[in-house]
Design a protein around this motif. Structure first.
Motif, PDB file in Angstrom:
ATOM      1  N   UNK A 194       0.837  -1.200   0.000  1.00  0.00           N
ATOM      2  CA  UNK A 194       0.000   0.000   0.000  1.00  0.00           C
ATOM      3  C   UNK A 194       0.872   1.250   0.000  1.00  0.00           C
ATOM      4  N   UNK A 195       1.870   1.287   0.890  1.00  0.00           N
ATOM      5  CA  UNK A 195       2.742   2.449   0.962  1.00  0.00           C
ATOM      6  C   UNK A 195       3.530   2.659  -0.308  1.00  0.00           C
ATOM      7  N   UNK A 196       4.126   1.584  -0.828  1.00  0.00           N
ATOM      8  CA  UNK A 196       4.929   1.690  -2.045  1.00  0.00           C
ATOM      9  C   UNK A 196       4.062   2.058  -3.236  1.00  0.00           C
ATOM     10  N   UNK A 197       2.894   1.415  -3.324  1.00  0.00           N
ATOM     11  CA  UNK A 197       1.998   1.719  -4.433  1.00  0.00           C
ATOM     12  C   UNK A 197       1.528   3.165  -4.411  1.00  0.00           C
ATOM     13  N   UNK A 198       1.227   3.665  -3.225  1.00  0.00           N
ATOM     14  CA  UNK A 198       0.812   5.069  -3.097  1.00  0.00           C
ATOM     15  C   UNK A 198       1.917   6.007  -3.565  1.00  0.00           C
ATOM     16  N   UNK A 199       3.164   5.685  -3.196  1.00  0.00           N
ATOM     17  CA  UNK A 199       4.296   6.514  -3.622  1.00  0.00           C
ATOM     18  C   UNK A 199       4.425   6.513  -5.145  1.00  0.00           C
ATOM     19  N   UNK A 200       4.242   5.358  -5.771  1.00  0.00           N
ATOM     20  CA  UNK A 200       4.320   5.275  -7.226  1.00  0.00           C
ATOM     21  C   UNK A 200       3.214   6.102  -7.882  1.00  0.00           C
TER      22      UNK A 200
END
Length: 720
Positions: free
Chosen positions: A694-700
């Motif tokens: 979730x965190x990584x995807x949001x950053x992308x």
């Protein structure tokens, strides 16, 4: 004494970092008096090193000499007032007023010395009350009270001379020390009980007063006020409601209990008389050999020409210096006088420059292997091996300094800051040839992991610091070694007073059972929810730490909070690390942020704005403790792949958090996107693959959305 100055070298930008720093109320005696004081300082540190390595003393005797000697030298060197430049106060008639108090103290000294000089048993606590009350207790109390009053109302402003009133206080400290040492065998049995004698009470009472007075002079009023509140609490307990109630104690029972190994002579003084003074001496050897200057020069050579270079140097240089320095604010003063003006020069705002220095210097207190003095205190309190604590501290420290570095770099990108010209910086190639100056640190770490005791490892590292100096222009001979021992004592005195004052609080908590009752209250408020309990622990740790040095803040917070957290099932190492981190971060937490205020004074910036900025710079330190609670792998507990996974996720989390704080993520961030970025960073707190995704995807998504915005006419500019 003066240290040999370093040889001239091109672009020696850090010259002066290792110079001795004098406090605003510190005397600088000259001539014969100056030599005598230097000799006393040398003897004080040499005594401790000798006892720890060659000739062990009985525990109470050793700790009493540590506290009593520190009090005596502290009163001689540190005035009750702040000196004004060129200020002079006529002592005409003043010393005459001091003499009656000094004579009364000398009467008590004669009684304390009698058994040592073979003139009888001195004050016999078993004798009728009047016999020792009038010959020892009241003369000591009245004399000390009188000279304190003179010192407060009619201070001597001559910095190069000793104050007769302070000399009298030093003698009073010696009287207390001699009395308790001589009667220690009996005091172990009767102190804090109904068998305690009034003579014991007078000695302990004056000892407590002297400790609080020296703490006021060297660490400010915050700790004195808190300790005084705890002392008062010991007597007013019968009239207090709820968990604060206790049956109350007599003066004799209370003060005799406080001056035992359950209070002043307990864990905090045990640490200051061994580990703290040893590693302060190690730091003094590095300072005398100008290794501190090398650390800072090395950092400038490596990163000084990068964007925002001086700020990046502050992160690494101040971290290294802060690791061996016992106080965050002291480290800010030492390195900030160099780094803050250079940060302002390349474009950082004054409050930002001061905030970076404060955050980095405070972070030095959590940087292994020395961690200021916190690692040793934690080991003493928890019984966990020092080496295990050092290993556990590696990843949290990495995350903290990486976060500060990210903040610095993103700010430099945001404002298009440049570094310093390479022509003004030291040559990295030349400094790389002097990499042997890191040998003392490597020897310290290597000796610890080879199984040597902390004391032996510290002593070896100290010797190595002297030996490697022989390969530099600043060779440590007898004169330089004596200078290192002298400044070691001066650097130690504040921690001696602070640890003794913290011992008063710890003693009150143990005597009244407040820690147990507070733990019960914590459990009740949290309703057995660990995260809620940790939140309350964070708030209490920060409040207790405001205005207090790290050592005292952690010792007090651990006594009050840690038992409750452990009772709730939190691992002792995690609970104590959690408390320690927030005790350290209190130095950059508004409204009372000592490290930030010290930086603001150098940067000429607004103290409150600087403290807010430093809080933002060190924000990761307020997240990391919750991260290693939910992910013990951050404390090196678990399998290697699990640790690697959590570390990578945490690094991404602190980068996202830094981007949100600075409002820059491959370009300016809209205020809404900054909020989303905070949520993405928070998602990385949990070590689960789902939350990481979730965190990584949001950053992308933010990156892709931001790139699309940058190419459009509808650019959402950041609220900077």
């Amino acid at each position: 004494m003066t240290a040999q100055s370093a040889g001239a070298s091109e672009a020696d930008i850090a010259s002066g970092v290792d110079n001795e720093i004098f406090a605003a109320n510190q005397r600088q005696p000259t001539g014969t008096i100056g030599l005598v004081m230097a000799g006393l300082c040398v003897a004080y540190t040499a005594f401790h090193i000798g006892v720890m390595n060659l000739y062990p003393l009985e525990t109470w005797t050793y700790r009493l000499i540590h506290v009593g000697g520190g009090l005596a030298i502290g009163f001689l060197l540190f005035s009750s007032m702040t000196f004004a430049e060129g200020g002079k106060t006529s002592r005409k008639g003043r010393d005459v007023l001091v003499v009656p108090g000094l004579l009364l103290i000398l009467v008590a000294l004669a009684q304390a010395l009698a058994p040592w000089l073979g003139f009888g048993a001195g004050v016999d606590p078993a004798a009728p009350a009047d016999a020792w009350r009038w010959s020892f207790g009241l003369p000591l109390a009245i004399g000390t009270g009188w000279v304190l009053l003179i010192g407060w109302t009619m201070p001597d402003a001559r910095r190069a001379r000793l104050d007769l009133a302070d000399v009298a206080l030093a003698v009073a400290a010696i009287v207390v020390t001699l009395y308790i040492i001589f009667h220690a065998p009996a005091l172990r049995l009767r102190a804090g009980t109904a068998l305690a004698k009034e003579a014991d009470m007078w000695a302990a009472l004056i000892g407590v007063v002297l400790i609080l007075e020296l703490t006021r002079r060297m660490a400010g009023l915050a700790l004195v006020i808190i300790a005084s509140i705890f002392v008062i609490y010991s007597f007013v307990g019968p009239w207090l409601p709820g968990i604060l109630y206790h049956r109350g104690y007599s003066l004799t029972r209370f003060f005799t209990y406080i001056f035992t190994d359950q209070g002043i002579l307990g864990p905090t003084t045990a640490i200051s008389s061994t580990y703290i003074i040893l590693f302060v001496a190690f730091a003094a050897f590095l300072q005398a050999s100008r290794v501190g200057e090398y650390f800072v020069n090395f950092a400038f050579a490596a990163a000084g020409d990068r964007r925002g270079g001086p700020a990046k140097v502050a992160v690494f240089g101040s971290g290294l210096m802060g690791m061996i320095n016992g106080t965050s604010a002291g480290n800010v003063v030492a390195t900030g006088s160099l780094t803050i003006p250079l940060m302002k020069r390349v474009g950082y705002k004054p409050q930002t420059a001061a905030a970076v220095e404060a955050a980095a210097s405070s972070g030095g207190q959590i940087l292994p292997p020395i961690m200021g003095a916190g690692a040793f205190i934690m080991s003493e309190i928890t019984g966990i091996a020092y080496s295990d604590i050092v290993i556990a501290a590696i990843i949290p420290a990495l995350l903290y300094f990486t976060s500060v570095y990210f903040n610095v770099d993103l700010a430099a990108q945001k404002y298009d800051m440049k570094g310093l010209p390479r022509s003004e910086l030291p040559q990295f190639r030349r400094l790389a040839r002097q990499a042997f100056l890191f040998i003392p640190i490597f020897i310290l770490i290597g000796a610890l992991f080879m199984g040597y005791s902390v004391i032996r490892a510290g002593t070896l590292a100290m010797g190595a610091a002297a030996v490697v100096s022989w390969l530099t222009p600043v060779r440590m001979g007898v004169k330089e070694i004596l200078f290192a021992l002298e400044i070691s004592t001066k650097m130690t005195l504040q921690l001696v007073a602070v640890c003794a004052a913290a011992g008063i609080i710890v003693g009150v908590i143990a005597l009244t059972g407040l820690g147990t009752r507070f733990s019960s209250l914590l459990l009740g408020l949290a309703e057995n929810t660990q995260v809620v309990a940790l939140f309350f622990a964070m708030v209490v740790s920060i409040i207790l730490g405001m205005g207090m040095p790290t050592t005292a803040a952690y010792a007090v917070a651990a006594s009050v909070i840690a038992p409750g957290l452990i009772t709730m099932g939190i691992e002792p190492l995690t609970a104590h690390f959690f408390i320690f981190y927030f005790a350290v971060m209190s130095a950059i937490t508004p409204p009372v942020a000592l490290a930030a205020y010290a930086g603001a004074a150098i940067a000429q910036s607004d103290p409150m704005r600087t403290s807010v900025e430093s809080f933002k710079m060190g924000l990761a330190a307020f997240i990391v403790p919750f991260m290693f609670f939910s992910s013990p792998e951050l404390l090196m507990q678990g399998e290697f792949l699990d640790i690697l996974h959590v570390v990578v996720g945490a690094l991404l989390g602190v980068y996202l958090l830094s981007s949100a704080v600075q409002g820059w993520f491959f370009g300016p961030l809209h205020i809404v996107l900054r909020g989303v970025m905070v949520l993405a960073a928070m998602a990385m707190i949990d070590s689960g693959f789902l939350t990481d995704a979730v965190g990584f995807g949001t950053a992308i998504l933010i990156w892709a959305f931001q790139k699309k915005m940058l190419k459009s006419d509808r650019v959402a500019r950041g609220a900077d």
